[in-house]
Design a protein around this motif. Structure first.
Motif, PDB file in Angstrom:
ATOM      1  N   THR A 190     -75.580  28.360 -18.310  1.00 59.73           N
ATOM      2  CA  THR A 190     -75.633  29.090 -19.577  1.00 59.73           C
ATOM      3  C   THR A 190     -77.052  29.336 -20.086  1.00 59.73           C
ATOM      4  N   HIS A 250     -66.652  21.767 -21.054  1.00 57.56           N
ATOM      5  CA  HIS A 250     -67.828  22.263 -21.780  1.00 57.56           C
ATOM      6  C   HIS A 250     -67.714  23.764 -22.024  1.00 57.56           C
ATOM      7  N   LEU A 251     -67.283  24.505 -21.028  1.00 54.49           N
ATOM      8  CA  LEU A 251     -67.142  25.951 -21.175  1.00 54.49           C
ATOM      9  C   LEU A 251     -66.100  26.285 -22.237  1.00 54.49           C
ATOM     10  N   TYR A 284     -64.636  31.931 -18.343  1.00 48.19           N
ATOM     11  CA  TYR A 284     -64.761  31.538 -16.938  1.00 48.19           C
ATOM     12  C   TYR A 284     -63.431  31.731 -16.239  1.00 48.19           C
ATOM     13  N   GLU A 331     -72.444  18.183 -17.343  1.00 53.35           N
ATOM     14  CA  GLU A 331     -73.294  18.664 -18.434  1.00 53.35           C
ATOM     15  C   GLU A 331     -74.504  19.419 -17.894  1.00 53.35           C
ATOM     16  N   LEU A 348     -67.022  20.357 -16.392  1.00 58.29           N
ATOM     17  CA  LEU A 348     -67.681  21.636 -16.650  1.00 58.29           C
ATOM     18  C   LEU A 348     -66.755  22.566 -17.419  1.00 58.29           C
ATOM     19  N   CYS A 349     -65.508  22.655 -16.996  1.00 59.73           N
ATOM     20  CA  CYS A 349     -64.550  23.521 -17.694  1.00 59.73           C
ATOM     21  C   CYS A 349     -64.375  23.090 -19.146  1.00 59.73           C
ATOM     22  N   ASN A 394     -78.999  21.115 -23.114  1.00 54.03           N
ATOM     23  CA  ASN A 394     -78.754  22.434 -23.619  1.00 54.03           C
ATOM     24  C   ASN A 394     -78.958  22.500 -25.137  1.00 54.03           C
ATOM     25  N   HIS A 404     -67.413  25.634 -25.810  1.00 47.74           N
ATOM     26  CA  HIS A 404     -68.427  26.580 -26.291  1.00 47.74           C
ATOM     27  C   HIS A 404     -67.967  28.022 -26.213  1.00 47.74           C
ATOM     28  N   PHE A 463     -73.337  22.821 -16.742  1.00 45.52           N
ATOM     29  CA  PHE A 463     -73.135  23.710 -17.889  1.00 45.52           C
ATOM     30  C   PHE A 463     -74.476  24.251 -18.384  1.00 45.52           C
TER      31      PHE A 463
END
Length: 248
Positions: free
Chosen positions: A171, A19-20, A27, A164, A16-17, A248, A23, A167
């Motif tokens: 978002t 992906h953050l 966080y 994924e 997850l981190c 997403n 993009h 995320f």
């Protein structure tokens, strides 16, 4: 928007981190270990760490720790948190979930969040594909993989897929507030040469990929469970259709 990610050492949180970061989504990483570089101290069993970790946060990726969940919910509401994403477990859907060591803690956290004013998204995976890493030594050494119920159906989800999904729901507000069961692309039994019926078996050749890939039909890792419910889980006919979050 500020997101708190707990359970930062886990494969799902790390994914997850990533992906953050990719993009550019801001966080905050929470860690139960004091002094962790790049992280705020957030021990989910210690309510005194919650105010600092939740300050300015609007969304939380919350590890399912039941010990301090009531205090966490109270502090989250006070801090103005609007959305919580919980990586739970599909085992909470079982009739005896409250009495199962595997599902009781996840169920307790789900119930506490559902009773709160926080908008909650529940991601309920079954078996993780990465659990097959536990077979790596046997596979690499050419030794048999030991399974008590190799004919049981299983549809493991890869941790990267769950990251994924997390995320996406963090978002995209349109995806929030749901309960989604997450599973792999297919449901398969054990290898075709495996004898059916209960009881432990030893195979002359291992049948699990050390990568734990969930995309190869016929090669499915058995679920890893706590000892008190392990036999029952392996014996069950695993394999249900998944409710997937849109990409997403």
């Amino acid at each position: 928007m500020s997101i708190l990610v707990t359970g930062g050492r886990g494969a799902v949180a790390r994914g997850l981190c990533a992906h953050l970061d990719a993009h550019g989504v801001p966080y905050r990483l929470g860690s139960r270990e004091r002094g962790t570089p790049g992280a705020v101290h957030c021990d989910l069993t210690d309510p005194s760490t919650f105010p600092g970790a939740l300050a300015g946060v609007r969304s939380v990726f919350l590890y399912a720790e039941a010990a301090g969940i009531d205090a966490f919910v109270k502090e989250a509401v006070t801090a103005g948190v609007e959305h919580v994403v919980l990586p739970s477990s599909s085992s909470v859907l079982a009739p005896d979930a409250a009495g199962s060591p595997l599902s009781a803690s996840h169920l307790a956290v789900e119930q506490a969040l559902s009773a709160s004013p926080l908008r909650t998204t529940l991601l309920r995976p079954g078996s993780f594909a990465g659990n097959a890493q536990g077979w790596a030594w046997s596979v690499k050494s050419g030794r048999p993989v030991h399974l008590p119920y190799p004919g049981a159906y299983c549809d493991p989800v890869h941790e990267a897929d769950l990251a994924e999904a997390a995320f996406a729901v963090l978002t995209d507000p349109a995806l929030a507030g749901r309960a989604a069961t997450r599973a792999g692309p297919t449901s398969s039994p054990g290898p075709p040469w495996s004898p059916r019926g209960p009881g432990p078996r030893r195979y002359p050749r291992p049948w699990a990929s050390p990568s734990g890939s969930s995309s190869r039909p016929g090669r499915r890792p058995a679920p890893r469970c706590r000892p008190s419910c392990r036999s029952r889980s392996w014996r069950a006919p695993w394999g249900s259709s998944a409710i997937r979050c849109p990409p997403n």
